[in-house]
Motif scaffolding. Sequence first.
Motif, PDB file in Angstrom:
ATOM      1  N   ALA A 109      38.161  40.216  45.662  1.00  0.00           N
ATOM      2  CA  ALA A 109      36.919  40.656  46.303  1.00  0.00           C
ATOM      3  C   ALA A 109      36.107  39.452  46.767  1.00  0.00           C
ATOM      4  O   ALA A 109      34.950  39.277  46.414  1.00  0.00           O
ATOM      5  CB  ALA A 109      36.107  41.523  45.347  1.00  0.00           C
ATOM      6  N   SER A 110      36.743  38.635  47.573  1.00  0.00           N
ATOM      7  CA  SER A 110      36.096  37.415  48.064  1.00  0.00           C
ATOM      8  C   SER A 110      35.093  37.758  49.166  1.00  0.00           C
ATOM      9  O   SER A 110      35.114  38.850  49.738  1.00  0.00           O
ATOM     10  CB  SER A 110      37.158  36.468  48.629  1.00  0.00           C
ATOM     11  OG  SER A 110      37.786  37.057  49.758  1.00  0.00           O
ATOM     12  N   THR A 124      39.325  38.883  39.487  1.00  0.00           N
ATOM     13  CA  THR A 124      39.272  38.251  38.167  1.00  0.00           C
ATOM     14  C   THR A 124      37.858  37.841  37.745  1.00  0.00           C
ATOM     15  O   THR A 124      37.649  37.445  36.603  1.00  0.00           O
ATOM     16  CB  THR A 124      40.166  36.999  38.131  1.00  0.00           C
ATOM     17  OG1 THR A 124      39.730  36.087  39.135  1.00  0.00           O
ATOM     18  CG2 THR A 124      41.629  37.360  38.355  1.00  0.00           C
ATOM     19  N   THR A 125      36.882  37.944  38.642  1.00  0.00           N
ATOM     20  CA  THR A 125      35.520  37.505  38.360  1.00  0.00           C
ATOM     21  C   THR A 125      34.740  38.606  37.644  1.00  0.00           C
ATOM     22  O   THR A 125      34.458  39.659  38.236  1.00  0.00           O
ATOM     23  CB  THR A 125      34.793  37.133  39.667  1.00  0.00           C
ATOM     24  OG1 THR A 125      35.599  36.214  40.396  1.00  0.00           O
ATOM     25  CG2 THR A 125      33.432  36.525  39.380  1.00  0.00           C
ATOM     26  N   ASP A 141      31.637  39.077  36.975  1.00  0.00           N
ATOM     27  CA  ASP A 141      30.392  39.509  37.614  1.00  0.00           C
ATOM     28  C   ASP A 141      30.617  40.484  38.770  1.00  0.00           C
ATOM     29  O   ASP A 141      29.684  41.174  39.181  1.00  0.00           O
ATOM     30  CB  ASP A 141      29.594  38.306  38.122  1.00  0.00           C
ATOM     31  CG  ASP A 141      28.977  37.502  36.987  1.00  0.00           C
ATOM     32  OD1 ASP A 141      28.869  38.032  35.863  1.00  0.00           O
ATOM     33  OD2 ASP A 141      28.602  36.339  37.223  1.00  0.00           O
ATOM     34  N   LYS A 142      31.822  40.543  39.302  1.00  0.00           N
ATOM     35  CA  LYS A 142      32.120  41.453  40.410  1.00  0.00           C
ATOM     36  C   LYS A 142      32.698  42.778  39.932  1.00  0.00           C
ATOM     37  O   LYS A 142      32.620  43.777  40.640  1.00  0.00           O
ATOM     38  CB  LYS A 142      33.114  40.801  41.376  1.00  0.00           C
ATOM     39  CG  LYS A 142      32.575  39.577  42.083  1.00  0.00           C
ATOM     40  CD  LYS A 142      33.634  38.990  43.004  1.00  0.00           C
ATOM     41  CE  LYS A 142      33.164  37.718  43.652  1.00  0.00           C
ATOM     42  NZ  LYS A 142      34.191  37.151  44.548  1.00  0.00           N
ATOM     43  N   GLN A 143      33.268  42.782  38.758  1.00  0.00           N
ATOM     44  CA  GLN A 143      33.977  43.956  38.248  1.00  0.00           C
ATOM     45  C   GLN A 143      33.020  45.102  37.944  1.00  0.00           C
ATOM     46  O   GLN A 143      31.877  44.890  37.549  1.00  0.00           O
ATOM     47  CB  GLN A 143      34.772  43.576  37.003  1.00  0.00           C
ATOM     48  CG  GLN A 143      35.849  42.559  37.308  1.00  0.00           C
ATOM     49  CD  GLN A 143      36.392  41.870  36.084  1.00  0.00           C
ATOM     50  OE1 GLN A 143      35.994  42.127  34.952  1.00  0.00           O
ATOM     51  NE2 GLN A 143      37.323  40.948  36.304  1.00  0.00           N
ATOM     52  N   ASN A 144      33.520  46.321  38.144  1.00  0.00           N
ATOM     53  CA  ASN A 144      32.752  47.548  37.917  1.00  0.00           C
ATOM     54  C   ASN A 144      31.555  47.685  38.858  1.00  0.00           C
ATOM     55  O   ASN A 144      30.561  48.312  38.508  1.00  0.00           O
ATOM     56  CB  ASN A 144      32.310  47.668  36.452  1.00  0.00           C
ATOM     57  CG  ASN A 144      33.498  47.679  35.528  1.00  0.00           C
ATOM     58  OD1 ASN A 144      34.453  48.414  35.743  1.00  0.00           O
ATOM     59  ND2 ASN A 144      33.469  46.844  34.510  1.00  0.00           N
ATOM     60  N   ILE A 190      35.318  47.756  42.789  1.00  0.00           N
ATOM     61  CA  ILE A 190      35.944  46.503  42.362  1.00  0.00           C
ATOM     62  C   ILE A 190      36.309  46.641  40.890  1.00  0.00           C
ATOM     63  O   ILE A 190      35.448  46.920  40.056  1.00  0.00           O
ATOM     64  CB  ILE A 190      35.009  45.291  42.550  1.00  0.00           C
ATOM     65  CG1 ILE A 190      34.559  45.192  44.006  1.00  0.00           C
ATOM     66  CG2 ILE A 190      35.692  44.004  42.084  1.00  0.00           C
ATOM     67  CD1 ILE A 190      33.453  44.176  44.244  1.00  0.00           C
ATOM     68  N   GLY A 191      37.587  46.463  40.595  1.00  0.00           N
ATOM     69  CA  GLY A 191      38.059  46.579  39.223  1.00  0.00           C
ATOM     70  C   GLY A 191      38.542  45.245  38.687  1.00  0.00           C
ATOM     71  O   GLY A 191      38.786  44.295  39.436  1.00  0.00           O
ATOM     72  N   LYS A 192      38.701  45.210  37.389  1.00  0.00           N
ATOM     73  CA  LYS A 192      39.205  44.019  36.717  1.00  0.00           C
ATOM     74  C   LYS A 192      40.691  43.835  37.049  1.00  0.00           C
ATOM     75  O   LYS A 192      41.470  44.791  36.992  1.00  0.00           O
ATOM     76  CB  LYS A 192      39.028  44.176  35.204  1.00  0.00           C
ATOM     77  CG  LYS A 192      39.497  42.990  34.410  1.00  0.00           C
ATOM     78  CD  LYS A 192      39.267  43.225  32.927  1.00  0.00           C
ATOM     79  CE  LYS A 192      39.754  42.024  32.145  1.00  0.00           C
ATOM     80  NZ  LYS A 192      39.532  42.203  30.706  1.00  0.00           N
TER      81      LYS A 192
END
Length: 97
Positions: free
Chosen positions: A6-7, A30-31, A33-36, A46-48
């Motif tokens: 999710a760049s 992998t970030t 702060d972006k997940q969920n 955006i998932g893990k």
Amino acid sequence: VIGYGASAKFIQVSNMCGLDSSLIDYVLDTTPDKQNKYTPKSKIPIGKYDKNKLKNVDYCFLGAWNFLDEIMKKEKEFISKGGKFITHIPKVKIIWY
């Protein structure tokens, strides 16, 4: 089709090209702060990142195309089972090895 990474590049392209959750089910990242969360405007979840989430995926739209070589090495199992990556740099193509 899912997104891989999710760049900011992925978000810009998805917004400019009208790629939303009707075309891309979710994006793995992998970030923490972006997940969920959701991508801005296009609202793609955006998932893990988890290798197991690739098991039932046919295509990944590559959001982090600048890391293509590293991703291809990391995802050998996904590719060996028929998984493919979609990129648009320098032109739209499907990558498999």
